[in-house]
Design a protein around this motif. Sequence first.
Motif, mmCIF file in Angstrom:
data_model
loop_
_atom_site.group_PDB
_atom_site.id
_atom_site.type_symbol
_atom_site.label_atom_id
_atom_site.label_comp_id
_atom_site.label_asym_id
_atom_site.label_seq_id
_atom_site.Cartn_x
_atom_site.Cartn_y
_atom_site.Cartn_z
ATOM 1 N N ARG B 134 69.492 20.235 -59.010
ATOM 2 C CA ARG B 134 69.640 21.417 -58.163
ATOM 3 C C ARG B 134 68.305 22.117 -57.896
ATOM 4 N NH1 ARG B 134 74.209 22.329 -60.201
ATOM 5 N NH2 ARG B 134 73.548 20.610 -61.497
ATOM 6 N N PHE B 137 66.729 21.798 -54.735
ATOM 7 C CA PHE B 137 67.282 22.556 -53.620
ATOM 8 C C PHE B 137 66.528 23.859 -53.377
ATOM 9 C CE2 PHE B 137 70.725 19.685 -54.165
ATOM 10 C CZ PHE B 137 71.423 19.676 -52.976
ATOM 11 N N PHE B 141 66.937 26.393 -50.279
ATOM 12 C CA PHE B 141 67.593 27.699 -50.392
ATOM 13 C C PHE B 141 66.671 28.809 -49.896
ATOM 14 C CE2 PHE B 141 70.521 26.136 -54.024
ATOM 15 C CZ PHE B 141 71.417 25.654 -53.079
ATOM 16 N N TRP B 144 66.911 28.723 -46.247
ATOM 17 C CA TRP B 144 68.211 29.223 -45.784
ATOM 18 C C TRP B 144 68.398 30.713 -46.032
ATOM 19 C CZ3 TRP B 144 71.758 24.807 -48.082
ATOM 20 C CH2 TRP B 144 71.574 23.647 -47.302
ATOM 21 N N PHE B 145 67.999 31.156 -47.253
ATOM 22 C CA PHE B 145 68.359 32.522 -47.662
ATOM 23 C C PHE B 145 67.173 33.473 -47.778
ATOM 24 C CE2 PHE B 145 71.605 29.668 -49.439
ATOM 25 C CZ PHE B 145 72.719 30.139 -48.768
ATOM 26 N N SER B 151 68.216 33.928 -52.313
ATOM 27 C CA SER B 151 67.998 32.498 -52.555
ATOM 28 C C SER B 151 67.989 32.183 -54.055
ATOM 29 C CB SER B 151 66.693 32.043 -51.902
ATOM 30 O OG SER B 151 65.624 32.841 -52.360
ATOM 31 N N VAL B 154 71.607 32.263 -55.346
ATOM 32 C CA VAL B 154 72.329 31.043 -54.956
ATOM 33 C C VAL B 154 71.922 29.876 -55.850
ATOM 34 C CG1 VAL B 154 72.650 29.366 -53.103
ATOM 35 C CG2 VAL B 154 72.641 31.797 -52.575
ATOM 36 N N LEU B 155 70.625 29.759 -56.133
ATOM 37 C CA LEU B 155 70.156 28.662 -56.982
ATOM 38 C C LEU B 155 70.742 28.794 -58.395
ATOM 39 C CD1 LEU B 155 68.373 26.172 -56.829
ATOM 40 C CD2 LEU B 155 66.488 27.527 -57.701
ATOM 41 N N SER B 158 74.349 27.867 -58.370
ATOM 42 C CA SER B 158 74.644 26.437 -58.229
ATOM 43 C C SER B 158 74.489 25.702 -59.556
ATOM 44 C CB SER B 158 73.750 25.808 -57.161
ATOM 45 O OG SER B 158 72.436 25.666 -57.657
ATOM 46 N N GLY B 224 63.017 29.250 -58.609
ATOM 47 C CA GLY B 224 63.188 29.742 -57.243
ATOM 48 C C GLY B 224 62.067 30.692 -56.860
#
Lengths: 292, 278
Positions: B134, B137, B141, B144-145, B151, B154-155, B158, B224
């Motif tokens: 993950r 990602f 993210f 996207w965010f 973001s 979300v990470l 997940s 992140g």
Amino acid sequence: MPVKSGGIRSGLEQAQTPAGTTQGLPLNGASKQQGSGAAISFSHVGQYFLLREKSGARAIEALHDVNLEIQKHEFVAIVGPSGCGKTTLLNIAAGLVQQQFGEARVNGAVPQAGQKNVAYMLARDALLPWRTAIRNVEYGLELNGVAKKERRHRAGELLAAVGLSGYENAYRSQLSHGMRQRVALARTFALDSSILLMDEPFGALDSHLKIQLGELLLSLWEQNKRSVMFVTHDLHEAIALADRVIVMRPKPGHIAADIPIPLPRPRNLNSLQVNSEYHELYQHIWSVMGNV
Amino acid sequence: MSENTMAPVAIDPDAWVRSQLRAASAQRLRHGLSVWVLRLVVIGGALFLWQSLVNARVLDPFVVSSPQAVGAFLLENLGTGKFWTDVQATVLATLIGFVLASIAGVVAAFVLAQSKHLHDVVDPILTFFNSMPRVAFAPLFVVWFGLGITSKIVLAFSLCFFIVLSGALVGLTQVDSDLNTITRQLGANRRQHFVKLVLPNALPSIAASLRLALIYGFLAVVVGEMIGSSSGLGQQIAYYSGVLRMDAVFGILLVLGVLVSAAVALMRAVENYFLRWQ
């Protein structure tokens, strides 16, 4: 179908129905009639299990044409070697197994798991480890909506009756095997069920504890006689406790003998050990059980 | 109980209990003390070794920094508002992601536990998503965010979600068959069966998965923040490693370690209270 229906059986082993109860079975079709009649009855009960092997699956006949009645207030022990179907028979009465042939009735009704008038006890204590002893005893009362004060009181009395006052707040992990089984016994009696189904309840205990808890069971039972179906592989225990001993034999599981135990009550299990009648009964039943 | 063997010396049982309890607590104290002393010796020894090797020029302070330099950095920065803003950003993102994932994970596990059929259908799909790294990602993210907190949440979500889901699923589906039988026989309805048997039975594995999820939540948020962020300890780490300020990188890592350890210890304490029957 490779199903054998037990063709080779000697006369001795032939399934017998106890005299006087053959014409019984008053419950066929009249299940509302609860006042009279047996506490538990099995008529022509048969059961197969599927056994998967490398060579293929086959049917095992666990029970073959079993007829048995247990009267109200009667203590009946069922003995037999493993694989004779005694636990299956008990689980049919408990409503955990649905028989494939014949009829089973408990207090005149079709057995159902969770029926209020039936208490069930296993060889393993099955205590909830996150509950204290007293909260385990009151578990059934709690599930049935008995008010906290009342159920706590009742559970306390029962814990005292099984010799565990002072251990109310002990968790399962803090209790010995014998104590756990005492708590389970108290839980079994807490709901005041008229029928007790017991599957080798003392099977995991040493012989000394077995006698102790057997005495305890009898003393609780004497106070308020319930109908007991007691499955065990220990013939000594069966004779000491029961009014009648049912001998079952395997392949296929069937009732081989039904022997009344005329020993007087109340019984003292320790003095039974030196009672000659007890030992004669033991030898007699042992010979009936045969070398299985 | 009914043994005839009596102790030859009469003892006062209450006094005996008191002396036993005293002995036990003294024993606990001695043990705790010796553990802490040895712990400090180990830590101090390691720091001392590190510092001496740097002083002796065996290690290059430019590459590995030194305990002294890390201490100086912490002294200088721990008091500043900027530092605590970053701590706050990291902790907040972790907690939000962790809490949301915990709730969603337990609820999803509950739904899957209701139906073996559904469970069988989605099991390999969940395994597939769970086996993807993950962390990879993280850049996605961020795209996207955005660079903000979303973001990171979300990470963290997940990662935490699958940890809690699998832990809770194990707990909710593995009920001892004897306990099941007894509970049914005693007349439990479906709701009682869940509330009084299935749920308490699942608590130990849910608790263990929450602890694990919290650690991974911090990991996710820091990664992140390192990938792309406007604030947070991860962003600080990325910045300071870029300018080769090793003292700062180690100092921030130390703070993160202390934060996560404290959070896990707190969870363990809560767990020990609720699962004291174990």
